[in-house]
Design a protein around this motif. Structure first.
Motif, PDB file in Angstrom:
ATOM      1  N   ALA A  97       4.864  11.916  11.686  1.00  0.00           N
ATOM      2  CA  ALA A  97       4.530  10.784  10.886  1.00  0.00           C
ATOM      3  C   ALA A  97       5.285   9.997  10.508  1.00  0.00           C
ATOM      4  O   ALA A  97       6.447  10.199  10.216  1.00  0.00           O
ATOM      5  CB  ALA A  97       3.648  12.511   9.727  1.00  0.00           C
ATOM      6  N   PHE A  98       4.733   8.877  10.994  1.00  0.00           N
ATOM      7  CA  PHE A  98       4.768   7.825  10.584  1.00  0.00           C
ATOM      8  C   PHE A  98       3.489   7.338   9.708  1.00  0.00           C
ATOM      9  O   PHE A  98       2.642   7.643  10.651  1.00  0.00           O
ATOM     10  CB  PHE A  98       5.782   7.224  11.304  1.00  0.00           C
ATOM     11  CG  PHE A  98       5.719   6.643  13.029  1.00  0.00           C
ATOM     12  CD1 PHE A  98       4.159   6.151  12.761  1.00  0.00           C
ATOM     13  CD2 PHE A  98       5.510   7.637  14.049  1.00  0.00           C
ATOM     14  CE1 PHE A  98       4.261   5.482  13.883  1.00  0.00           C
ATOM     15  CE2 PHE A  98       5.345   7.257  14.979  1.00  0.00           C
ATOM     16  CZ  PHE A  98       4.508   6.664  15.620  1.00  0.00           C
ATOM     17  N   GLY A  99       4.151   5.402   9.761  1.00  0.00           N
ATOM     18  CA  GLY A  99       2.686   4.775   9.258  1.00  0.00           C
ATOM     19  C   GLY A  99       3.680   3.596   8.978  1.00  0.00           C
ATOM     20  O   GLY A  99       4.687   3.508   8.268  1.00  0.00           O
ATOM     21  N   ALA A 100       2.780   2.237   9.239  1.00  0.00           N
ATOM     22  CA  ALA A 100       4.002   1.068   8.960  1.00  0.00           C
ATOM     23  C   ALA A 100       2.738   0.062   7.898  1.00  0.00           C
ATOM     24  O   ALA A 100       1.225  -0.056   9.377  1.00  0.00           O
ATOM     25  CB  ALA A 100       4.506   0.299   9.861  1.00  0.00           C
ATOM     26  N   LEU A 101       2.598  -0.470   7.647  1.00  0.00           N
ATOM     27  CA  LEU A 101       1.885  -1.558   7.125  1.00  0.00           C
ATOM     28  C   LEU A 101       1.514  -2.868   6.429  1.00  0.00           C
ATOM     29  O   LEU A 101       2.941  -3.545   6.839  1.00  0.00           O
ATOM     30  CB  LEU A 101       1.060  -1.435   5.518  1.00  0.00           C
ATOM     31  CG  LEU A 101       0.359   0.015   5.482  1.00  0.00           C
ATOM     32  CD1 LEU A 101      -0.395   0.649   4.289  1.00  0.00           C
ATOM     33  CD2 LEU A 101      -0.553   0.141   6.774  1.00  0.00           C
ATOM     34  N   THR A 102       1.138  -4.141   6.930  1.00  0.00           N
ATOM     35  CA  THR A 102       1.428  -5.264   6.938  1.00  0.00           C
ATOM     36  C   THR A 102       1.389  -5.587   4.406  1.00  0.00           C
ATOM     37  O   THR A 102       0.763  -4.682   4.618  1.00  0.00           O
ATOM     38  CB  THR A 102       0.459  -6.307   6.937  1.00  0.00           C
ATOM     39  OG1 THR A 102      -1.173  -6.126   6.577  1.00  0.00           O
ATOM     40  CG2 THR A 102       0.815  -6.589   8.521  1.00  0.00           C
ATOM     41  N   PRO A 103       2.269  -7.072   4.361  1.00  0.00           N
ATOM     42  CA  PRO A 103       2.090  -7.170   2.620  1.00  0.00           C
ATOM     43  C   PRO A 103       0.423  -7.173   2.211  1.00  0.00           C
ATOM     44  O   PRO A 103       0.496  -6.658   1.230  1.00  0.00           O
ATOM     45  CB  PRO A 103       2.560  -8.387   2.810  1.00  0.00           C
ATOM     46  CG  PRO A 103       3.648  -8.317   3.798  1.00  0.00           C
ATOM     47  CD  PRO A 103       2.715  -7.367   4.763  1.00  0.00           C
ATOM     48  N   ASP A 104      -0.181  -7.205   2.970  1.00  0.00           N
ATOM     49  CA  ASP A 104      -1.606  -7.367   2.697  1.00  0.00           C
ATOM     50  C   ASP A 104      -2.457  -5.761   3.049  1.00  0.00           C
ATOM     51  O   ASP A 104      -3.757  -5.766   2.936  1.00  0.00           O
ATOM     52  CB  ASP A 104      -2.841  -8.110   3.488  1.00  0.00           C
ATOM     53  CG  ASP A 104      -2.828  -8.207   4.803  1.00  0.00           C
ATOM     54  OD1 ASP A 104      -2.279  -7.741   5.354  1.00  0.00           O
ATOM     55  OD2 ASP A 104      -3.186  -9.155   5.283  1.00  0.00           O
ATOM     56  N   ASP A 131      -4.179   5.826   3.266  1.00  0.00           N
ATOM     57  CA  ASP A 131      -4.754   5.599   2.018  1.00  0.00           C
ATOM     58  C   ASP A 131      -4.819   3.841   1.411  1.00  0.00           C
ATOM     59  O   ASP A 131      -5.496   4.187   0.036  1.00  0.00           O
ATOM     60  CB  ASP A 131      -4.692   6.816   1.147  1.00  0.00           C
ATOM     61  CG  ASP A 131      -4.626   8.525   1.730  1.00  0.00           C
ATOM     62  OD1 ASP A 131      -5.879   8.351   2.455  1.00  0.00           O
ATOM     63  OD2 ASP A 131      -4.595   9.158   1.442  1.00  0.00           O
ATOM     64  N   ALA A 132      -4.002   3.825   1.743  1.00  0.00           N
ATOM     65  CA  ALA A 132      -3.437   2.207   1.210  1.00  0.00           C
ATOM     66  C   ALA A 132      -4.092   0.677   1.728  1.00  0.00           C
ATOM     67  O   ALA A 132      -3.939   0.010   1.114  1.00  0.00           O
ATOM     68  CB  ALA A 132      -2.134   1.686   1.179  1.00  0.00           C
ATOM     69  N   ILE A 133      -4.549   1.844   2.231  1.00  0.00           N
ATOM     70  CA  ILE A 133      -5.406   0.673   3.200  1.00  0.00           C
ATOM     71  C   ILE A 133      -7.199   0.510   2.937  1.00  0.00           C
ATOM     72  O   ILE A 133      -7.945   1.494   2.216  1.00  0.00           O
ATOM     73  CB  ILE A 133      -5.612   1.168   4.707  1.00  0.00           C
ATOM     74  CG1 ILE A 133      -4.479   0.945   5.660  1.00  0.00           C
ATOM     75  CG2 ILE A 133      -6.949  -0.448   5.349  1.00  0.00           C
ATOM     76  CD1 ILE A 133      -4.732   1.431   7.030  1.00  0.00           C
ATOM     77  N   SER A 134      -7.154  -0.815   2.712  1.00  0.00           N
ATOM     78  CA  SER A 134      -8.870  -1.185   2.078  1.00  0.00           C
ATOM     79  C   SER A 134      -9.777  -0.038   2.804  1.00  0.00           C
ATOM     80  O   SER A 134     -10.081  -0.105   3.640  1.00  0.00           O
ATOM     81  CB  SER A 134      -9.061  -2.587   2.104  1.00  0.00           C
ATOM     82  OG  SER A 134     -10.969  -2.200   1.931  1.00  0.00           O
ATOM     83  N   ALA A 140     -11.505   0.172  11.359  1.00  0.00           N
ATOM     84  CA  ALA A 140     -11.331  -1.058  12.446  1.00  0.00           C
ATOM     85  C   ALA A 140      -9.812   0.119  12.306  1.00  0.00           C
ATOM     86  O   ALA A 140      -8.921  -0.371  13.618  1.00  0.00           O
ATOM     87  CB  ALA A 140     -11.058  -1.618  11.863  1.00  0.00           C
ATOM     88  N   ALA A 141      -9.066  -0.114  12.026  1.00  0.00           N
ATOM     89  CA  ALA A 141      -7.853   1.287  11.517  1.00  0.00           C
ATOM     90  C   ALA A 141      -7.922   2.269  12.629  1.00  0.00           C
ATOM     91  O   ALA A 141      -7.194   2.164  12.885  1.00  0.00           O
ATOM     92  CB  ALA A 141      -7.143   1.622  10.554  1.00  0.00           C
ATOM     93  N   GLY A 157      -8.003  10.434   1.235  1.00  0.00           N
ATOM     94  CA  GLY A 157      -9.843   9.858   1.005  1.00  0.00           C
ATOM     95  C   GLY A 157      -9.680   8.864  -0.228  1.00  0.00           C
ATOM     96  O   GLY A 157     -10.341   8.634  -0.494  1.00  0.00           O
ATOM     97  N   GLY A 158      -8.507   8.441  -0.623  1.00  0.00           N
ATOM     98  CA  GLY A 158      -8.020   8.060  -1.497  1.00  0.00           C
ATOM     99  C   GLY A 158      -6.957   8.258  -2.447  1.00  0.00           C
ATOM    100  O   GLY A 158      -5.965   8.486  -1.686  1.00  0.00           O
ATOM    101  N   PRO A 159      -6.946   6.664  -3.725  1.00  0.00           N
ATOM    102  CA  PRO A 159      -5.530   7.169  -4.536  1.00  0.00           C
ATOM    103  C   PRO A 159      -5.320   8.845  -4.779  1.00  0.00           C
ATOM    104  O   PRO A 159      -5.992   9.571  -4.943  1.00  0.00           O
ATOM    105  CB  PRO A 159      -5.216   6.373  -5.554  1.00  0.00           C
ATOM    106  CG  PRO A 159      -6.344   5.545  -5.314  1.00  0.00           C
ATOM    107  CD  PRO A 159      -7.903   6.513  -4.267  1.00  0.00           C
ATOM    108  N   LEU A 160      -3.854   9.095  -4.941  1.00  0.00           N
ATOM    109  CA  LEU A 160      -3.586  10.700  -5.248  1.00  0.00           C
ATOM    110  C   LEU A 160      -4.163  10.676  -6.150  1.00  0.00           C
ATOM    111  O   LEU A 160      -3.716  12.353  -6.757  1.00  0.00           O
ATOM    112  CB  LEU A 160      -2.034  11.041  -4.759  1.00  0.00           C
ATOM    113  CG  LEU A 160      -1.808  11.224  -3.118  1.00  0.00           C
ATOM    114  CD1 LEU A 160      -0.396  11.073  -2.873  1.00  0.00           C
ATOM    115  CD2 LEU A 160      -1.589  12.483  -3.148  1.00  0.00           C
TER     116      LEU A 160
END
Length: 215
Positions: A97-104, A131-134, A140-141, A157-160
């Motif tokens: 399990a992993f994830g990686a996001l850009t600063p935006d 869940d940090a993605i808008s 699209a994600a 499904g939203g903030p914890l």
């Protein structure tokens, strides 16, 4: 006859593994530092956990996350994650399990392509970085992750900080958007008492949590 709900149980370190399997976990997500949302365990813990889970025919997913905090990683952190993925593969781990996001807070597709390559055929869960993605960017994600052979998305499904009974509408939308191309696995606030109800509302077959079993 209804298929029993598939329960992925998040545990901290090896210590909780035998108990969780004995209590009926269908899959284990192995973490260190659950207080910060989970980080990668040591190679020794990974090795013993993989051996024990395999002996008991329970799939093991290992969290690949070098630190707590956000999901924006520099090149060195991505290298660390790659090394941990190679270790997991070498030790016969079933999934990661992993994830990686850009600063935006969009998918870091360059980093994710590197990590997917290092995962080398292990089952991949994109974790709650999702869940940090808008919400506007989430469809699209989902498309990108489905196209790149990610097996499931773990999402609240939203903030914890928002109770899961208030995020069910959005979770249902995510399940519909995924449309069977990958699994939407709800987590965060799912317990032995509400798991079946939530799964029924969302029409999902897998749920994730730390309190899904009766010990």
């Amino acid at each position: 006859m209804n298929t029993p709900l598939f329960k992925e149980v998040a545990i901290e370190n090896y210590t909780d593994l035998p108990t969780a399997i004995a209590a009926g976990a269908n899959r284990i997500e192995l973490n260190d530092n659950l207080a910060v949302g989970g980080t990668t365990v040591s190679r020794g813990v990974m090795s013993e956990s993989s051996r024990y889970a395999a002996e008991h025919h329970i799939p093991l997913t290992v969290m690949i996350r070098p630190r707590g905090g956000n999901f924006v990683y520099n090149d060195t952190e991505i290298k660390i994650m790659e090394a941990d993925l190679f270790s997991a593969q070498e030790l016969g781990v079933d999934g990661v399990a992993f994830g990686a996001l850009t600063p935006d807070n969009k998918l870091d597709t360059d980093a994710l392509e590197q990590l997917m390559a290092a995962a080398g055929g292990m089952s991949v869960t994109f974790h709650m970085a999702f869940d940090a993605i808008s919400p506007d960017d989430q469809p699209a994600a989902i498309d990108w992750l489905a196209d790149h052979d990610v097996d499931r998305i773990l999402t609240h499904g939203g903030p914890l900080t928002t109770p899961i009974d208030q995020t069910l509408t959005h979770l249902k939308t995510l399940v519909e958007t995924a449309s069977g191309r990958l699994i939407i696995m709800p987590g965060g606030g799912i317990t032995v008492d509400n798991a079946d109800h939530i799964a029924e509302v969302l029409s999902v077959k897998e749920v994730h949590g730390t309190h899904l079993l009766k010990y």
